[in-house]
Design a protein around this motif. Sequence first.
Motif, PDB file in Angstrom:
ATOM      1  N   UNK A 126       0.824  -1.194   0.000  1.00  0.00           N
ATOM      2  CA  UNK A 126       0.000   0.000   0.000  1.00  0.00           C
ATOM      3  C   UNK A 126       0.867   1.256   0.000  1.00  0.00           C
ATOM      4  N   UNK A 127       1.990   1.203   0.754  1.00  0.00           N
ATOM      5  CA  UNK A 127       2.876   2.357   0.796  1.00  0.00           C
ATOM      6  C   UNK A 127       3.516   2.588  -0.563  1.00  0.00           C
ATOM      7  N   UNK A 128       3.856   1.516  -1.260  1.00  0.00           N
ATOM      8  CA  UNK A 128       4.464   1.638  -2.579  1.00  0.00           C
ATOM      9  C   UNK A 128       3.475   2.233  -3.575  1.00  0.00           C
ATOM     10  N   UNK A 129       2.220   1.861  -3.441  1.00  0.00           N
ATOM     11  CA  UNK A 129       1.186   2.389  -4.332  1.00  0.00           C
ATOM     12  C   UNK A 129       0.986   3.883  -4.098  1.00  0.00           C
TER      13      UNK A 129
END
Length: 60
Positions: free
Chosen positions: A1-4
Amino acid sequence: MKKLALAAALSLAATTAFAGGMAEPVMEEEVVTQEASSSSAGIVVPLLLLLLVAAAASSN
């Protein structure tokens, strides 16, 4: 989610850099004015000056 979220933030930041694109500069036309001049305009001022000098010389 953080990468997105990071990818979305970077993609938004990258697109705003190219939002304006390359536009051709707009050149304003130069305004050319022609001054109205008469042929006797260059003679009137020296003649008036000469008359003033002659009047001052004759009053002494």
